[in-house]
Design a protein around this motif. Sequence first.
Motif, short mmCIF file in Angstrom:
data_model
loop_
_atom_site.label_atom_id
_atom_site.label_comp_id
_atom_site.label_asym_id
_atom_site.label_seq_id
_atom_site.Cartn_x
_atom_site.Cartn_y
_atom_site.Cartn_z
N THR A 255 0.82 -1.18 -0.02
CA THR A 255 0.19 -0.16 0.12
C THR A 255 0.93 1.20 0.01
O THR A 255 0.30 2.27 0.03
CB THR A 255 -1.02 -0.03 1.39
OG1 THR A 255 -0.08 0.08 2.48
CG2 THR A 255 -1.86 -1.21 1.30
N GLY A 256 2.25 1.14 0.06
CA GLY A 256 3.16 2.32 0.13
C GLY A 256 3.22 3.12 1.39
O GLY A 256 3.04 2.38 2.46
N GLY A 262 1.38 9.90 3.14
CA GLY A 262 1.02 8.42 2.75
C GLY A 262 0.16 8.33 1.87
O GLY A 262 -0.44 9.30 1.11
N SER A 263 -0.55 7.03 1.70
CA SER A 263 -1.72 6.87 0.47
C SER A 263 -2.88 6.40 1.08
O SER A 263 -2.99 6.24 2.10
CB SER A 263 -0.97 5.51 -0.37
OG SER A 263 -1.13 4.31 0.42
N THR A 264 -3.87 6.63 0.28
CA THR A 264 -5.29 6.17 0.77
C THR A 264 -5.30 4.78 0.89
O THR A 264 -6.18 4.53 1.81
CB THR A 264 -6.27 6.91 -0.32
OG1 THR A 264 -5.82 6.09 -1.64
CG2 THR A 264 -6.36 8.21 -0.43
N ALA A 265 -4.65 4.13 0.07
CA ALA A 265 -4.60 2.53 0.45
C ALA A 265 -4.08 2.11 1.75
O ALA A 265 -4.74 1.53 2.43
CB ALA A 265 -3.79 1.60 -0.59
N GLY A 346 -7.11 -3.84 -4.80
CA GLY A 346 -8.07 -2.93 -5.50
C GLY A 346 -7.81 -1.44 -5.20
O GLY A 346 -7.91 -0.69 -6.15
N GLU A 347 -7.48 -1.27 -3.76
CA GLU A 347 -7.43 0.03 -3.33
C GLU A 347 -5.99 0.46 -3.66
O GLU A 347 -5.84 1.71 -3.96
CB GLU A 347 -7.37 0.07 -1.86
CG GLU A 347 -8.97 -0.16 -1.33
CD GLU A 347 -8.82 -0.45 0.13
OE1 GLU A 347 -8.00 -0.79 0.57
OE2 GLU A 347 -10.19 -0.51 0.79
N VAL A 348 -4.96 -0.34 -3.88
CA VAL A 348 -3.51 0.01 -4.35
C VAL A 348 -3.38 0.62 -5.70
O VAL A 348 -3.04 1.70 -6.27
CB VAL A 348 -2.80 -1.19 -4.07
CG1 VAL A 348 -1.24 -0.98 -4.81
CG2 VAL A 348 -2.32 -1.43 -2.65
N ARG A 596 -14.18 2.25 -9.39
CA ARG A 596 -13.82 0.73 -8.53
C ARG A 596 -14.88 0.16 -8.06
O ARG A 596 -15.13 -1.07 -8.19
CB ARG A 596 -12.62 0.95 -7.44
CG ARG A 596 -12.31 -0.39 -7.19
CD ARG A 596 -10.92 -0.45 -6.18
NE ARG A 596 -11.00 0.60 -5.25
CZ ARG A 596 -11.61 0.16 -3.64
NH1 ARG A 596 -11.52 -1.19 -3.68
NH2 ARG A 596 -11.43 0.98 -2.86
N HIS A 597 -15.96 0.91 -7.60
CA HIS A 597 -16.91 0.27 -6.85
C HIS A 597 -18.23 0.26 -7.58
O HIS A 597 -18.80 -0.83 -7.42
CB HIS A 597 -17.49 0.99 -5.49
CG HIS A 597 -16.29 0.93 -4.34
ND1 HIS A 597 -15.54 2.01 -4.22
CD2 HIS A 597 -16.16 0.08 -3.41
CE1 HIS A 597 -14.67 1.87 -3.25
NE2 HIS A 597 -15.20 0.45 -2.67
#
Length: 604
Positions: A255-256, A262-265, A346-348, A596-597
């Motif tokens: 997720t980084g 940071g990332s949202t993931a 999916g989030e990544v 995505r959703h």
Amino acid sequence: MPLTADFILERLRAWGIHRIYGYPGDGINAFLGALDRADGDPEIIQPRHEEMGAFMATAHAKFTGGIGCCMATSGGGTIHLLNGLYDAKLDHQPVVAIIGQQKRIALGSGYQQEIDPNSLYKDVSADFLQTCMHPAQARQLVDRACKVALNNRTVATIIVPEDVAEEEAQPSPPRQHGAVYTSVGWTKPRVIPPETEIRVAADILNQGQKVAMLVGQGASDSADEVVEAAELLGAGIAKTSLGRAVLPDDLPYSTGPIGLLGSTASYEMMRDADTLFMIGTSFPYAEWLPQEGQCKGVEIDLDGKMIGVRYPMDSHLVGDAKSTLKELIPLLRRKEDRSWRKKIEGEVAEWWRVLDDRAHDKADPLNPELVVHELSERLPDDTIVTTDAGTAANWWARHLRLREGMMASLAGNLATMGPGTPYAISARFSYPDRPVIALIGDGVFQMNGMAELITVKRYRDRIGDAPLVFCVFNNQDLNQVTWEQRAMAGDPKFEGTQRIPDVPYAEFAKLLGFTGVRCDSPKRIGAAWDEVLSAGGPAVLEVVVDPEIPPVPPHFMKMQAKKAAQALRKGDPEAVGIAVKGTKQKGHEFTESIRRHLLPGGVR
């Protein structure tokens, strides 16, 4: 006959120290002569400032795993080392500092350049700080300094009065009461927690349905084990800034970065997890970790003083990451339900699309995110990438897709301005054939980076022709602090403290005989990177970027949003641009989430 200074250098060489970063002064005259007689082993690298030498020693430790070493004269030189040494201490790197002192006969008289380094260094070098009072003492002081630096992963300092350094060496103390006989040598221990605690950890991780892993630099030698554990647990893995290069960014469940950079993931993974597994990190920001009581916790850390102090843990595994994971992995059961992993992947993927969209937003004149986005696509194999405090660190943390074998670092816990350029120079000395790239803001480059380009010129014959690129983000603003004023203090940008002069950085590089490229166009940035990466040696890429592009956090905390709005209402000079560009940046997250959703298969 060799002097004590000669013997100290010889003993440092025996410990594998072949390079010392230092600046001359009469308080270390004996060492200057000894370095000349040492015939380049150890060699002395002369930075433009002692602080930069200490940063270089820290970077040597970070990038090689060995002991970094720096040297400074008495008085001002000793004082100048401090910031770089604190960087080593706070990021747990083994560095030995050799500092001069006035002759023993003068101490206590208020002599010129006489300061009290024992008081000055008692924090930064708390684990080992000793004065060499006799030539026969030098052997054990060097040996113990190196052992303490390696064992405690910290700063160890030896103070050497001028007259002691000039005395005839005594490699072996007289055999009498009080004499100490030491040896060169230290072996990294294999530290493993008790089996009972490992089983407790395994039970917790096996029971967890939504495991979130967070890794730091303490896991840097454990990539294979971290990946194996994550595969068994169906977990996602977030990385701290110091753990940036622990795992490659092409892992679909990495997720980084985490936190403000940071990332949202990473944010969503921590928000929804039921089990937290921390490995080799003391990430301090509780607001970016799961809420207390939300997760069961397992932590691996070599430092027992720091385990369970960031999140309430249910299993405290005091041990080195690699050995502990090797004991833990056979007890882990593969999770057959991979829905959590699928969600994370999916989030990544969504996050990388958001970054792509953000990088291509229009800016005036150039979007700083596009600068790093275009570099990421061009990173040569085995690149070492450094950065500095400032908004450049945001783009370094988010947009670079590091591959296996690459290295990256910054001043993590000290978060000081200054190390990006000296880190890059030190990395190049350690790896003369590897590409090295520094991403740095104009504020820090003015502070000390420009001067250190003169160090590059001094050692041009040692630098080689692999890419050595200093990318300077020119926005004429101390941009990170400007954004912090808005989001943390609720104050508008104050030009009196935030604005800095416009300097022709690319032209300065040309004056030194390097390649200098200036870019202020999104259409040219790819070609600009191609030019400096193929320049054949040192190059400066000056990118004129938009200060209104916000380092948008993955989630706006309520208070931060309130403060930022308050700052804009108070008449921030960039209010309109910030509102438009910030809204667009966050809008990409919303758009990608909808895609995505709601779209079939998450297709764009």
